[in-house]
Write a protein that holds these residues in place. Sequence first.
Motif, PDB file in Angstrom:
ATOM      1  N   ASP A 321       0.851  -1.195   0.000  1.00  0.00           N
ATOM      2  CA  ASP A 321       0.000   0.000   0.000  1.00  0.00           C
ATOM      3  C   ASP A 321       0.882   1.240   0.000  1.00  0.00           C
ATOM      4  OD1 ASP A 321       0.816   0.500   2.715  1.00  0.00           O
ATOM      5  OD2 ASP A 321      -0.750  -0.859   3.407  1.00  0.00           O
ATOM      6  N   GLU A 322       0.244   2.415  -0.120  1.00  0.00           N
ATOM      7  CA  GLU A 322       1.027   3.650  -0.237  1.00  0.00           C
ATOM      8  C   GLU A 322       1.786   3.985   1.042  1.00  0.00           C
ATOM      9  OE1 GLU A 322       0.452   6.694   1.311  1.00  0.00           O
ATOM     10  OE2 GLU A 322      -1.448   6.265   2.287  1.00  0.00           O
ATOM     11  N   LYS A 352      -2.498  -1.329  -7.475  1.00  0.00           N
ATOM     12  CA  LYS A 352      -1.633  -0.833  -6.393  1.00  0.00           C
ATOM     13  C   LYS A 352      -0.881   0.424  -6.834  1.00  0.00           C
ATOM     14  CE  LYS A 352      -0.487  -5.230  -4.112  1.00  0.00           C
ATOM     15  NZ  LYS A 352       0.649  -6.118  -3.800  1.00  0.00           N
ATOM     16  N   GLU A 355      -3.054   3.463  -6.749  1.00  0.00           N
ATOM     17  CA  GLU A 355      -3.281   3.886  -5.362  1.00  0.00           C
ATOM     18  C   GLU A 355      -2.095   4.714  -4.862  1.00  0.00           C
ATOM     19  OE1 GLU A 355      -3.245   1.847  -0.966  1.00  0.00           O
ATOM     20  OE2 GLU A 355      -4.017   0.635  -2.623  1.00  0.00           O
TER      21      GLU A 355
END
Length: 455
Positions: A321-322, A352, A355
């Motif tokens: 994730d970020e 991904k 995001e």
Amino acid sequence: MINNFKLLQLKEEFIINLDSLEYKFMTKVQEKSLPYSLEGKDVIVQAKTGSGKTVAFSIPVVNKLNVKKFAIQTLVLCPTRELANQVAIQIKKLCRHIHNVKVLTLCGGVPFKPQVASLRHKAHIVVGTPGRVLKHISENNIELENINTLVLDEADKMLDMGFYEDIMQIIESLPKKRQTMLFSATYEKNIEELSSNILNEPIFIQDEEVHTNEVINQKFYEVKQEEKSELLPKLISLAKAKSVLIFCNLKISCEKIADEIFELGYDCVILNSDLDQKLRDETLVLFSNKSYPIMIATDVASRGLDIDNIDLVINYDVAKDEKVHTHRIGRTARAGANGIAVTLYTKDEMDKVLEIKEKFPHIVFEKTIQEEDSYKLESLYRTLYINGGKKHKLRAGDIVGTLIATANLAKDDIGNIDIFPFHSYVAIKKEFEKTALKKLNQNKIKGKFYKVYPR
């Protein structure tokens, strides 16, 4: 040039010490937070690793220290042993102008009983990890009633690692009247909740330079999975990198990439959660002193890393994730330096990537990787292991002095020196490795013979 730390009205000897440590000008984080923290106010500081945050919270700690009062006055909590050790070293440097300051580290991964003995002999400042500090509290080994300052360093990582309950239990044992400083790379709901429970009317400070595009040049390349390893030398050459950190999602991937990189003629080390603490320490030493210019790591293993001068971060696997992505790329572009972060992704990972792009709109998507055949990454140093350390009263100056006197080395031929309780490491320019190894084994260091081995 005027040293603008003078604007803080610190004692003259403190300013002189800062100047000797080459702290000429405050970073943005220091400039914004120190006027408040030196007044004793609670602060929440959102700033990335490498922004000067350790000095930002250490200056108020040292400034208010009463060295004649031999009791714990400050507690600093960190997510990992490595970061705790680095913070303790930094605080000790900032205390050099004050005699007889004792800074004690309380971390897991090392024997418990020696820490109990050290606590009996008192300390002024304790730096530790939540789990080990809480264990000492539960066994009544540590006196907390004189603590006037609490620092939470990399609070977001501590929460990610599941330390919320430990932190709250520790805080319940501390005096209510105290200064609390919370530092975090992100400021999400969990940090907001933590801060609302433990800080008193805090000043919120944000470093606008947190992972900006001007500091970290981010490039994304769409590739096929089987192409990734063969692209690594090209990416390193294109960046003309001297220090490279490669992130993988799985331990097995680290081993595979290491084998492939070695076959391509590059020296590398692996950092994963399988390593015991001594091997982990050695791996970090070998990478940070440039004996092995490439390190391949998983996210779990890399938490709390505080290594300067990493030129290039490569996300071999896209982060989950970020938030993890932010942590990864924050290993480069430290202390105002520029850095490059490259992410390799496949078509299946586009969700991904999009995001992450929402958080970092200045990401550049590249189609091809240019050839740069003229550059070859090579290690500049080799590392020697010495079977003596702090417990033997060995200091960096003793090692340097012996090398200069017996091996005829210049000071510039000697790199980083890392001293642990029972052993030490010294980086030597690789052309002098054999000479240094021979002379250190043939001659006494500080009046005693030690065994020295290449690493």
